[in-house]
Design a protein around this motif. Structure first.
Motif, PDB file in Angstrom:
ATOM      1  N   GLU A  11       2.890 -14.268   4.657  1.00  0.00           N
ATOM      2  CA  GLU A  11       4.324 -14.507   4.741  1.00  0.00           C
ATOM      3  C   GLU A  11       4.572 -15.517   5.852  1.00  0.00           C
ATOM      4  O   GLU A  11       4.098 -15.344   6.973  1.00  0.00           O
ATOM      5  CB  GLU A  11       5.051 -13.201   5.063  1.00  0.00           C
ATOM      6  CG  GLU A  11       6.548 -13.379   5.178  1.00  0.00           C
ATOM      7  CD  GLU A  11       7.197 -12.164   5.806  1.00  0.00           C
ATOM      8  OE1 GLU A  11       7.601 -11.272   5.072  1.00  0.00           O
ATOM      9  OE2 GLU A  11       7.295 -12.130   7.046  1.00  0.00           O
ATOM     10  N   GLU A  35       6.640 -16.040   0.809  1.00  0.00           N
ATOM     11  CA  GLU A  35       5.392 -15.296   0.662  1.00  0.00           C
ATOM     12  C   GLU A  35       4.503 -16.046  -0.313  1.00  0.00           C
ATOM     13  O   GLU A  35       4.923 -16.368  -1.415  1.00  0.00           O
ATOM     14  CB  GLU A  35       5.661 -13.885   0.136  1.00  0.00           C
ATOM     15  CG  GLU A  35       4.430 -13.021   0.217  1.00  0.00           C
ATOM     16  CD  GLU A  35       4.772 -11.555   0.014  1.00  0.00           C
ATOM     17  OE1 GLU A  35       4.400 -11.045  -1.036  1.00  0.00           O
ATOM     18  OE2 GLU A  35       5.389 -10.946   0.908  1.00  0.00           O
ATOM     19  N   ARG A  85       3.391 -12.403   8.593  1.00  0.00           N
ATOM     20  CA  ARG A  85       2.747 -11.236   8.010  1.00  0.00           C
ATOM     21  C   ARG A  85       1.535 -11.701   7.227  1.00  0.00           C
ATOM     22  O   ARG A  85       1.578 -12.726   6.559  1.00  0.00           O
ATOM     23  CB  ARG A  85       3.720 -10.498   7.083  1.00  0.00           C
ATOM     24  CG  ARG A  85       3.138  -9.217   6.500  1.00  0.00           C
ATOM     25  CD  ARG A  85       4.131  -8.508   5.597  1.00  0.00           C
ATOM     26  NE  ARG A  85       3.407  -7.588   4.748  1.00  0.00           N
ATOM     27  CZ  ARG A  85       3.536  -6.269   4.784  1.00  0.00           C
ATOM     28  NH1 ARG A  85       4.380  -5.716   5.614  1.00  0.00           N
ATOM     29  NH2 ARG A  85       2.832  -5.503   3.986  1.00  0.00           N
ATOM     30  N   VAL A  86       0.462 -10.949   7.355  1.00  0.00           N
ATOM     31  CA  VAL A  86      -0.702 -11.208   6.518  1.00  0.00           C
ATOM     32  C   VAL A  86      -1.073  -9.893   5.848  1.00  0.00           C
ATOM     33  O   VAL A  86      -1.153  -8.865   6.501  1.00  0.00           O
ATOM     34  CB  VAL A  86      -1.896 -11.753   7.332  1.00  0.00           C
ATOM     35  CG1 VAL A  86      -1.747 -13.217   7.596  1.00  0.00           C
ATOM     36  CG2 VAL A  86      -2.079 -11.010   8.638  1.00  0.00           C
ATOM     37  N   ASP A  87      -1.207  -9.942   4.547  1.00  0.00           N
ATOM     38  CA  ASP A  87      -1.558  -8.728   3.801  1.00  0.00           C
ATOM     39  C   ASP A  87      -2.998  -8.800   3.368  1.00  0.00           C
ATOM     40  O   ASP A  87      -3.412  -9.791   2.772  1.00  0.00           O
ATOM     41  CB  ASP A  87      -0.666  -8.585   2.563  1.00  0.00           C
ATOM     42  CG  ASP A  87       0.706  -8.088   2.940  1.00  0.00           C
ATOM     43  OD1 ASP A  87       0.780  -7.289   3.883  1.00  0.00           O
ATOM     44  OD2 ASP A  87       1.685  -8.506   2.311  1.00  0.00           O
ATOM     45  N   ARG A  95       5.533  -2.172   2.858  1.00  0.00           N
ATOM     46  CA  ARG A  95       5.584  -2.726   1.498  1.00  0.00           C
ATOM     47  C   ARG A  95       4.410  -2.157   0.729  1.00  0.00           C
ATOM     48  O   ARG A  95       3.323  -2.729   0.722  1.00  0.00           O
ATOM     49  CB  ARG A  95       5.489  -4.240   1.552  1.00  0.00           C
ATOM     50  CG  ARG A  95       6.708  -4.850   2.154  1.00  0.00           C
ATOM     51  CD  ARG A  95       6.593  -6.333   2.092  1.00  0.00           C
ATOM     52  NE  ARG A  95       7.318  -6.930   3.200  1.00  0.00           N
ATOM     53  CZ  ARG A  95       7.307  -8.202   3.467  1.00  0.00           C
ATOM     54  NH1 ARG A  95       6.601  -9.021   2.729  1.00  0.00           N
ATOM     55  NH2 ARG A  95       7.997  -8.676   4.480  1.00  0.00           N
ATOM     56  N   GLN A 134       1.986  -1.194  -2.121  1.00  0.00           N
ATOM     57  CA  GLN A 134       1.551  -1.750  -3.391  1.00  0.00           C
ATOM     58  C   GLN A 134       0.542  -0.785  -3.995  1.00  0.00           C
ATOM     59  O   GLN A 134       0.007   0.076  -3.287  1.00  0.00           O
ATOM     60  CB  GLN A 134       0.928  -3.128  -3.170  1.00  0.00           C
ATOM     61  CG  GLN A 134       1.969  -4.128  -2.720  1.00  0.00           C
ATOM     62  CD  GLN A 134       1.406  -5.526  -2.603  1.00  0.00           C
ATOM     63  OE1 GLN A 134       0.645  -5.800  -1.700  1.00  0.00           O
ATOM     64  NE2 GLN A 134       1.781  -6.387  -3.516  1.00  0.00           N
ATOM     65  N   ASP A 167      -0.174   0.533   1.903  1.00  0.00           N
ATOM     66  CA  ASP A 167       0.181  -0.674   2.653  1.00  0.00           C
ATOM     67  C   ASP A 167      -0.737  -0.751   3.869  1.00  0.00           C
ATOM     68  O   ASP A 167      -0.831   0.196   4.660  1.00  0.00           O
ATOM     69  CB  ASP A 167       1.642  -0.627   3.116  1.00  0.00           C
ATOM     70  CG  ASP A 167       2.059  -1.919   3.824  1.00  0.00           C
ATOM     71  OD1 ASP A 167       1.201  -2.810   4.008  1.00  0.00           O
ATOM     72  OD2 ASP A 167       3.237  -2.036   4.192  1.00  0.00           O
ATOM     73  N   SER A 168      -1.385  -1.893   4.005  1.00  0.00           N
ATOM     74  CA  SER A 168      -2.350  -2.038   5.107  1.00  0.00           C
ATOM     75  C   SER A 168      -1.665  -1.942   6.469  1.00  0.00           C
ATOM     76  O   SER A 168      -2.305  -1.667   7.480  1.00  0.00           O
ATOM     77  CB  SER A 168      -3.086  -3.369   4.996  1.00  0.00           C
ATOM     78  OG  SER A 168      -2.174  -4.433   5.126  1.00  0.00           O
ATOM     79  N   ARG A 169      -0.345  -2.158   6.483  1.00  0.00           N
ATOM     80  CA  ARG A 169       0.355  -2.100   7.766  1.00  0.00           C
ATOM     81  C   ARG A 169       0.360  -0.675   8.328  1.00  0.00           C
ATOM     82  O   ARG A 169       0.471  -0.497   9.536  1.00  0.00           O
ATOM     83  CB  ARG A 169       1.781  -2.604   7.569  1.00  0.00           C
ATOM     84  CG  ARG A 169       2.278  -3.360   8.758  1.00  0.00           C
ATOM     85  CD  ARG A 169       3.560  -4.047   8.427  1.00  0.00           C
ATOM     86  NE  ARG A 169       4.130  -4.648   9.625  1.00  0.00           N
ATOM     87  CZ  ARG A 169       5.301  -5.223   9.665  1.00  0.00           C
ATOM     88  NH1 ARG A 169       6.026  -5.282   8.566  1.00  0.00           N
ATOM     89  NH2 ARG A 169       5.762  -5.743  10.773  1.00  0.00           N
TER      90      ARG A 169
END
Lengths: 678, 197
Positions: A272, A288, A548-550, B51, B53, B61-63
């Motif tokens: 993001e 994103e 943000r990095v997912d 978020r 998924q 969510d990895s967060r």
């Protein structure tokens, strides 16, 4: 670099097998003292390591058998990997030269305070001689007889102490004739007895003043021994001494004498990006995008590790590695996370994030750090006994060669290395094995390096033959002792007589052959009206930040009207953290200092990019300060010191663009250097 | 619509309160915690800002893991890696720093105390694999709501089974019933209410 000893290698082998003929009787006696009683080709246990033994014997052979006229007129060079034990090699040469040649004085030159402090610890009260059992009972002296004088150190200093010193430890600058104390020191040295000179971290010596000083003291030098892990400097220069021994990382890995490096890189699925108005801080848009698409965005490599969110992500991965290292240490020592930043500003941000956000006790060491902080950095590994040890240390390039804390078990790279030398020096900080009480010498040890794929460090990992783990997510846990790569095969020189020296290029040689390789060098013309060119630069007041990095691994499915549709994350609203997300707090004055220090760094970087000498740094810095004032302050006549917070933040956000735009027109930089204010 | 979400302190506070109150002094499995946070956010509208998924073990969510790592770094929780013959799991236990932290930031998490109590009361009897299925059922339901789809019980079950092929109808149906009783399934409710009218 050419190994000058290779042509004598066969004779050397025969000399060893033959029981060291033609050396002084005292030398043979000392070699025998160091030799394993069970195996006359190996060192006695507890004294030297195998490669130190080889290096020592080559030094003896070069000095006593071949002689200075054949090899080492300007010194003998040992290229030994970090963690390879250069100090013990110095110590054994000192003991041998005292026993066999009656040398009373030894001078150890080092390039910086960190190296000096470490050597001081090793030689203080003959510590290294005792630890390695290097002084025989029959010697007419003991370990304590090597009185140490450290020039400029806390314990002793000044030329007067040189009179009685046996081992003199100092910085080369302390013998420069450009200052009074240097002249006094040099005078005392030159009026004293002949000595053995150790040039530690010798890759620093091609500096002109250094070179001149070495030449000045050469008449008094019986033997000069150069030591380094990286003989070739970033600028391609090398010491003038003759290389006689190499012990590189591959050999050290094969011997198990250093830790095995393991590299961890994160996996990223989506990113993001937040675009903000650099003047007001207002968010313009949030985008994103897929990881595969990010290259088109023109983000700088370091943004992947220095923007707030990615930095925290990298730190979390590094802290996970630290936990693993703590488990392996089993309380016998405190593993340490070493964070390497590219500039002071990033170092401070990393330090604050670790201390305040992660609450990990962290030390910051930059060139501004005082003696107390340097002492702390040096003694990090010993701080466990305090019960409140530092778990991390953040540095720019201050902690490089000479900073040897074996407890460094994790390295987090918040910078990109382009220089082979710096890259190796930094990774070298984590390779020294922990040899504390209770740690088996054969116990597998690793150095975990947390890297980012966008930093393009594959070339560095190839040098170290490092195991690389890609797609690492924050919760991954590894037991690296299970599947470490086998050490690379050692390269043995089997036919030394076939070694040839690749001749240096003939200076005036013109290749008129068919294939002409043209160097695509950019010819830079200095811009006379550089000030106009600078003023004409247009800046887009948008700052982009990775917010943000997912990590990857998400499975998407389609669920249509009758069945599957594309599944998205449940919350569809625009998300905003209440208040601001965690941001490193910083005062107005700190921000001013950060801007100034970044501008100073930019001045140097731009000069290097333009191929100009960095001695024009001050001039370039003034130009940059004036430029940002004119471009980004509402009143360009006020100084940075009087600028309001909003304007300072605006400048800070625009600095990457300033660097980028001027880098794209380096004729401006050349113009500043060539024409100045004319 | 812009919704303000909790910052990292708030997220850690909710997480820590869950860990502390999970069956007294017992540690909570990380999968269970992940799914409880999902339910808190999606069902009870606790503004955690994750978020989620769909991942191998359901909504993820990895967060959450970032926040767990942070909470561990702050000395609020301890994560333990447990290996067994066919796999591994993480369990999360409270640490010495939990009480002072929750006290210091009670203003932040107290508004969600009731939601935390609700999720613990209604879901702490389920193990990790059941929580995966429960969260998956809710995921299917909310995905249908997002596209204005109406699903029957059978469709929800079959969709969940397609997502979690190792599960069986016998394990999924009682869980669906539990969610129905709690009045959580919105796509199903809409359909039922329409058929009633």
């Amino acid at each position: 670099m050419f190994n000058h000893f290779s042509r004598y290698e066969e004779d050397f082998i025969q000399w060893r097998k033959g029981g060291y003929p033609r050396v002084k009787p005292e030398t043979r006696q000392y070699i025998n003292f160091l030799t394993d009683p069970e195996d006359n080709q190996s060192p006695r246990e507890g004294t030297l390591w195998s490669h130190q033994w080889k290096a020592f014997l080559r030094t003896v052979y070069a000095y006593e058998i071949l002689g200075k006229h054949t090899i080492g007129r300007n010194g003998l060079l040992h290229n030994i990997v970090t963690g390879g034990g250069k100090t013990a090699l110095m110590a054994v040469i000192i003991a041998w030269m005292r026993i066999a040649h009656g040398v009373e004085r030894f001078v150890i030159l080092c390039p910086n305070l960190i190296v000096r402090d470490r050597l001081e610890d090793d030689f203080e009260q003959g510590k290294v001689f005792k630890a390695r059992q290097l002084i025989p009972d029959w010697a007419p002296f003991t370990s304590e007889d090597f009185a140490l004088t450290t020039l400029g150190g806390n314990r002793q200093s000044g030329w007067a102490s040189l009179l009685s010193a046996s081992v003199i430890l100092g910085n080369i600058h302390q013998f420069y004739t450009s200052n009074t104390s240097g002249q006094s020191n040099l005078s005392q040295l030159m009026n004293g007895p002949e000595f053995v000179l150790f040039n530690d971290e010798a890759h620093n010596s091609p500096a002109p003043e250094w070179d001149r000083t070495l030449q000045r003291i050469a008449p008094k030098v019986l033997l000069r021994v150069d030591l380094t892990a990286t003989p070739e400097r970033a600028d391609g220069q090398r010491p003038d001494s003759d290389l006689i021994f190499e012990y590189n990382i591959q050999e050290a890995l094969a011997d198990g004498s250093v830790k095995t490096p393991v590299v961890y890189q994160p996996s990223i699925e989506t990113v993001e990006l937040t675009y903000t108005d650099a003047r007001t801080g207002e968010r313009r848009r949030v985008e994103e995008i897929d990881w595969a698409e990010v290259d088109r965005l023109g983000l700088t490599a370091t943004q992947w590790v220095t923007d707030d969110e990615p930095m925290r992500q990298q730190m979390a991965i590094a802290l996970q590695r630290l936990k693993e290292q703590e488990r392996r240490a089993q309380g016998r020592y405190q593993p340490i996370l070493f964070v390497v930043a590219v500039c002071k500003a990033d170092a401070q941000k990393a330090w604050r994030t670790l201390n305040d956000y992660f609450r990990v006790r962290t030390l910051l060491v930059t060139e501004d750090s005082d003696e107390e902080d340097r002492r702390k950095a040096r003694e990090l590994g010993e701080a466990q006994r305090s019960g409140h040890p530092y778990k991390a240390v953040v540095s720019v390039l201050m902690l490089r060669e000479g900073w040897d804390v074996p407890e460094v078990g994790v390295i987090l790279l918040l910078r990109k290395f382009s220089s082979k030398v710096y890259g190796q020096q930094v990774i070298g900080r984590g390779l020294r094995r922990v040899r504390t009480k209770g740690v088996d010498p054969n116990e597998p040890q690793i150095c975990a390096v947390v890297d980012h794929p966008k930093l393009d460090h594959d070339w560095l990992w190839q040098i170290f033959n490092a195991k690389k783990r890609e797609n690492v997510s924050i919760d991954d846990s590894f037991d690296e002792t299970e599947d470490l790569p086998p050490p690379p095969p050692k390269q043995e020189l089997t036919k030394p007589h076939l070694v040839i020296r690749v001749p240096d290029p003939i200076p005036n040689f013109v290749d008129d052959g068919e294939f002409v390789v043209e160097i695509q060098a950019q010819t830079l013309t200095p811009i006379r009206n550089w000030r106009e060119a600078l003023d004409s630069i247009h800046y887009e007041p948008t700052a982009v930040e990775i917010t943000r990095v997912d990590i990857s691994g998400v499975v998407e499915r389609e669920l249509g009207a009758e069945g599957w549709h594309k599944l998205h994350s449940a919350p569809e609203d625009t998300l905003r953290e209440k208040g601001e997300p965690y941001a490193v707090p910083i005062s107005d004055d700190e921000l001013r200092d950060l801007i100034r220090s970044r501008l100073l760094e930019m001045a140097e970087e731009l000069l290097i990019e333009a191929g100009c000498a960095t001695l024009y740094k001050d001039r370039m810095y003034e130009v940059l300060v004036d430029h940002v004032r004119r471009k980004f302050l509402s009143d360009p006549n006020i100084s940075l010191g009087l600028a309001e917070r909003e304007e300072l933040e605006y400048i800070w956000k625009m600095l990457p663009q300033v660097k980028e735009k001027i880098s794209a027109n380096l004729g401006i930089v050349k113009g500043v250097v060539h024409f100045g204010d004319e | 619509m812009e919704v303000h979400t909790l910052d990292y302190i708030g997220r850690m506070a909710v997480m820590t309160a869950l860990v502390k109150n999970y069956q007294g002094a017992e540690c909570i499995k990380r999968t269970v915690l992940m799914k409880m946070l999902y339910l808190l956010q999606v069902v009870k509208q606790v503004p955690l800002g994750y978020r989620f998924q769909f991942y191998l073990y359901g909504p993820y969510d990895s967060r959450v893991l970032n926040d767990l790592a942070l909470a561990e770094s702050w000395g609020l929780i301890r994560q333990e890696y447990i290996e067994y013959s066919t796999g591994y799991f993480y369990k999360i236990c409270e640490e010495l720093g939990t009480d002072p932290f929750l006290e210091e930031f009670k203003d932040v998490w107290h508004p969600y105390q009731e939601a935390i109590r609700w999720v613990l009361e209604n879901f702490r009897q389920y193990d990790a694999s059941q929580m995966e299925l429960l969260a998956t059922l809710v995921w299917v339901d909310r995905s249908a709501v997002a596209t204005n789809a109406e699903l029957t019980e059978e469709q929800i079950v079959q969709t969940a089974l397609a997502l979690k092929p190792k599960a069986t109808e016998e394990t999924v149906r009682p869980l669906l019933l539990h969610l129905k009783r709690l009045n959580i399934l919105r796509s199903l409710n809409k359909r039922l209410s329409r058929s009633v009218s």
